[in-house]
Every structure is written in C-alpha cells, then in structure tokens.
Design a protein around this motif. Sequence first.
Motif, PDB file in Angstrom:
ATOM      1  N   LEU A   1      -4.163  14.335 -14.906  1.00 16.85           N
ATOM      2  CA  LEU A   1      -2.928  14.096 -14.396  1.00 16.85           C
ATOM      3  C   LEU A   1      -2.047  13.377 -15.261  1.00 16.85           C
ATOM      4  CD1 LEU A   1      -0.856  15.059 -11.413  1.00 16.85           C
ATOM      5  CD2 LEU A   1      -2.720  13.150 -10.231  1.00 16.85           C
ATOM      6  N   LYS A   2      -2.468  11.776 -15.459  1.00 13.01           N
ATOM      7  CA  LYS A   2      -1.502  11.730 -15.829  1.00 13.01           C
ATOM      8  C   LYS A   2      -0.787  11.852 -17.028  1.00 13.01           C
ATOM      9  CE  LYS A   2      -3.470   7.841 -16.627  1.00 13.01           C
ATOM     10  NZ  LYS A   2      -4.993   6.781 -17.472  1.00 13.01           N
ATOM     11  N   ALA A   3      -1.658  12.692 -18.081  1.00 12.69           N
ATOM     12  CA  ALA A   3      -0.662  13.330 -19.247  1.00 12.69           C
ATOM     13  C   ALA A   3      -0.364  14.126 -19.143  1.00 12.69           C
ATOM     14  CB  ALA A   3      -2.069  13.517 -20.064  1.00 12.69           C
ATOM     15  N   LYS A   4      -0.585  15.039 -18.031  1.00 10.31           N
ATOM     16  CA  LYS A   4       0.718  16.117 -17.869  1.00 10.31           C
ATOM     17  C   LYS A   4       1.644  15.730 -17.060  1.00 10.31           C
ATOM     18  CE  LYS A   4      -1.822  20.010 -18.702  1.00 10.31           C
ATOM     19  NZ  LYS A   4      -1.443  21.056 -19.882  1.00 10.31           N
TER      20      LYS A   4
ATOM     21  N   ASN B   1       0.840  -1.009   0.272  1.00  9.65           N
ATOM     22  CA  ASN B   1      -0.272   0.064  -0.310  1.00  9.65           C
ATOM     23  C   ASN B   1       0.430   1.109  -0.021  1.00  9.65           C
ATOM     24  OD1 ASN B   1      -2.245  -1.161   0.092  1.00  9.65           O
ATOM     25  ND2 ASN B   1      -2.580  -2.046   2.287  1.00  9.65           N
ATOM     26  N   LEU B   2       1.742   1.647  -1.134  1.00  3.84           N
ATOM     27  CA  LEU B   2       2.678   2.307  -1.194  1.00  3.84           C
ATOM     28  C   LEU B   2       1.560   3.811  -1.951  1.00  3.84           C
ATOM     29  CD1 LEU B   2       6.185   0.884  -2.340  1.00  3.84           C
ATOM     30  CD2 LEU B   2       5.472   1.585   0.404  1.00  3.84           C
ATOM     31  N   GLY B   3       0.584   3.967  -2.491  1.00  3.05           N
ATOM     32  CA  GLY B   3      -0.097   4.358  -2.850  1.00  3.05           C
ATOM     33  C   GLY B   3       0.694   4.963  -4.652  1.00  3.05           C
ATOM     34  N   LEU B   4       1.951   4.537  -4.705  1.00  5.61           N
ATOM     35  CA  LEU B   4       2.839   4.305  -5.828  1.00  5.61           C
ATOM     36  C   LEU B   4       2.457   4.544  -7.400  1.00  5.61           C
ATOM     37  CD1 LEU B   4       5.969   5.332  -3.785  1.00  5.61           C
ATOM     38  CD2 LEU B   4       5.154   7.016  -4.302  1.00  5.61           C
ATOM     39  N   GLY B   5       1.196   3.374  -7.246  1.00  8.15           N
ATOM     40  CA  GLY B   5       1.814   2.327  -8.315  1.00  8.15           C
ATOM     41  C   GLY B   5       1.985   1.120  -7.858  1.00  8.15           C
ATOM     42  N   SER B   6       2.382   1.060  -9.661  1.00  5.58           N
ATOM     43  CA  SER B   6       3.058  -0.488  -9.491  1.00  5.58           C
ATOM     44  C   SER B   6       5.274  -0.286 -10.199  1.00  5.58           C
ATOM     45  CB  SER B   6       2.094  -1.033 -11.085  1.00  5.58           C
ATOM     46  OG  SER B   6       2.858  -0.483 -11.887  1.00  5.58           O
TER      47      SER B   6
ATOM     48  N   ARG C   1       9.806   4.186 -12.588  1.00  7.45           N
ATOM     49  CA  ARG C   1      10.104   5.791 -11.774  1.00  7.45           C
ATOM     50  C   ARG C   1       8.735   6.429 -11.929  1.00  7.45           C
ATOM     51  NH1 ARG C   1      14.298   9.967 -15.313  1.00  7.45           N
ATOM     52  NH2 ARG C   1      12.468   9.865 -16.805  1.00  7.45           N
ATOM     53  N   LEU C   2       7.726   6.090 -12.456  1.00  7.79           N
ATOM     54  CA  LEU C   2       6.764   6.828 -11.934  1.00  7.79           C
ATOM     55  C   LEU C   2       5.294   6.690 -11.857  1.00  7.79           C
ATOM     56  CD1 LEU C   2       6.827   9.307 -15.728  1.00  7.79           C
ATOM     57  CD2 LEU C   2       7.327   9.612 -13.607  1.00  7.79           C
ATOM     58  N   LYS C   3       4.541   7.152 -11.417  1.00  6.64           N
ATOM     59  CA  LYS C   3       4.080   6.454 -10.242  1.00  6.64           C
ATOM     60  C   LYS C   3       1.927   6.611 -11.801  1.00  6.64           C
ATOM     61  CE  LYS C   3      -0.164   8.175  -7.474  1.00  6.64           C
ATOM     62  NZ  LYS C   3      -0.553   8.960  -6.150  1.00  6.64           N
TER      63      LYS C   3
ATOM     64  N   ASN D   1      -4.348  -0.740 -10.520  1.00  9.55           N
ATOM     65  CA  ASN D   1      -4.360   0.490 -10.403  1.00  9.55           C
ATOM     66  C   ASN D   1      -6.154   1.272 -11.154  1.00  9.55           C
ATOM     67  OD1 ASN D   1      -1.942   0.731 -10.501  1.00  9.55           O
ATOM     68  ND2 ASN D   1      -1.394   0.729 -12.506  1.00  9.55           N
ATOM     69  N   GLN D   2      -6.646   0.755 -10.322  1.00 15.32           N
ATOM     70  CA  GLN D   2      -8.184   1.323 -10.939  1.00 15.32           C
ATOM     71  C   GLN D   2      -8.559   1.577  -9.090  1.00 15.32           C
ATOM     72  OE1 GLN D   2      -9.982   1.838 -12.647  1.00 15.32           O
ATOM     73  NE2 GLN D   2      -8.901   1.914 -14.592  1.00 15.32           N
ATOM     74  N   ASP D   3      -8.159   0.777  -8.521  1.00 17.36           N
ATOM     75  CA  ASP D   3      -8.454   1.217  -6.936  1.00 17.36           C
ATOM     76  C   ASP D   3      -7.796   2.493  -6.089  1.00 17.36           C
ATOM     77  OD1 ASP D   3     -10.786  -0.987  -7.424  1.00 17.36           O
ATOM     78  OD2 ASP D   3      -9.799  -2.384  -6.298  1.00 17.36           O
ATOM     79  N   GLU D   4      -6.682   2.360  -6.743  1.00 18.05           N
ATOM     80  CA  GLU D   4      -5.907   3.580  -6.102  1.00 18.05           C
ATOM     81  C   GLU D   4      -5.171   4.200  -6.513  1.00 18.05           C
ATOM     82  OE1 GLU D   4      -1.589   1.317  -4.838  1.00 18.05           O
ATOM     83  OE2 GLU D   4      -2.377   0.156  -3.093  1.00 18.05           O
TER      84      GLU D   4
END
Length: 259
Positions: free
Chosen positions: A221-224, A61-66, A165-167, A206-209
């Motif tokens: 946010l993803k695109a930016k 549960n880091l909240g950083l994605g995969s 490295r990216l969320k 990633n849908q939930d987090e």
Amino acid sequence: MAGRPKHPIYIISKGRAYKPLTAKLFEAAGLEYLIAVEPQEVEDYAKALGTERVLELPFSNLGLGSFPARNFCWEHAKKRGASRHWIFDDNIIHWRKWINGNRKKIECIDEALRYVELHAQREKADIAGFEEYNFSVSVPKKPFKKNCHVYSAMLIRNDLPFRWRLKYNEDVDLCLQVLHAGGSTLSCVYYLANKVSTSEKMKGGNQDELYKGNSPEKNLLKAKTLEAVWPQYAKTVIRFGRHHHLVDWKAFSKTVKKR
C-alpha cells in the motif's frame, strides 16, 4: 567551527516517551528543541524530558500518520519568525562523521546541524538534511548529494508553498513536490544520521498506527500510494525482499529553479 544551530528544532513523537532517542541526543548536546506530542501523552513526555520541551498538538489519534504533526511544527516555526526549521524523527540513535576513511560516532551534533544550515543557505536549498548511515558506505567525493530524497532529519524553508500531505512516504512526497516545481534538495553525506530501522519494529510511532509491524499488505500500500501520486517518477518494485517504491531521482539531476 561555525557555531550553534540557528533554526528552531522540532521532533515529532508518539508512544515513545519511554525511549525518546532523538531528544536524549539533543539533551546531551545541550541543544534547544521542542518535541510535538498528542494531548494524551503530554504528561508522559513532560516527565521524561521536562515540561518546557513539550509542544502539545491540537489533535490526537487521527490515523493519518505524521503529516499533521509535521505541518503543525511548520506553522509554529513560521509564527516564531524563523526562515527555516528542523524536523526530526524520534528514533535517531546517533550521528557519525567521515574521519580518516571511517564513519566515526560524534557527540558534537550542533556542529553537524550548523554545517548543513550554512550549506543550505549558501546553495539556497529548499530542503536539506542528513543521509542515513547505512546508505553512505564509501568515502564521499563531495559533502552533499543534490536533488535527492531527504528524510528523518530535515531542514525546511518556511516560505515554501508546499506542505506535508501523505499518510505514507510523506518525506518522499514533500521532496518530489519541491523538485517537480524546480526547487532543490541537499543530503549531507559527510555527516550521517543513524536511526532505528523501520524493520526493527520499535514500539510506538507509525509502527503501531500505520505499518502494523511492516506487514506485506502495508508495504504494498505504501509503495502503490506513492506511485499513484507520482506515476512519472515512482514505481512499485521488489526491494529488500518486500514491496518498495523506486523513485527516479536522476530526473532532477539538471533541475533549474523555476521560482
């Protein structure tokens, strides 16, 4: 045929022990693999797939994605002495192959993986993988696209100096790291991997987090985020009725390896 895949296979998964789509495909094909999951879900995945298939991550549960899980698998593969490793999303439905002008579903997944492995080795590609089914709608003139985005089903050289490295859009970022440095990628359009669309909001992952049901705010946010990291290649546009990134992959059409 070329035989069985030679490189270790990993799946990253969260919240989908109830429906481990990619893992079930590998089970049916008799392929060895590990599915990387967080400690609190080890028991659930072990019940679904067997203890020997589960690779326990050292965090939760880091909240950083995969990307932390992806990097863990990378290091795990290196410790095994492997020169490359496969990393798959957990929501792949099936593979298809262009046969007589049609994209026909196949069960011989090992054939598809080994095909990509051989071409990646022959062309010394840093990253290789499969085109998504919906993005290959006409019979391809060549079996691979070069120096483009590879995602969801990826074969990666273990000695690369880059890491996840990216969320958000972490796969696009990794490919851009490689290509910006003069490396190369291959996306197979002869064999195709079809996965559950992000827009279908499959429970877990990633849908939930992160994506929160693909809300407009998260899409922007993803695109930016990607545009902020790679302004020379990426920009934010409206595509598919929502904010989306647009990457100039043609900038790498004549890439020559610097390494």
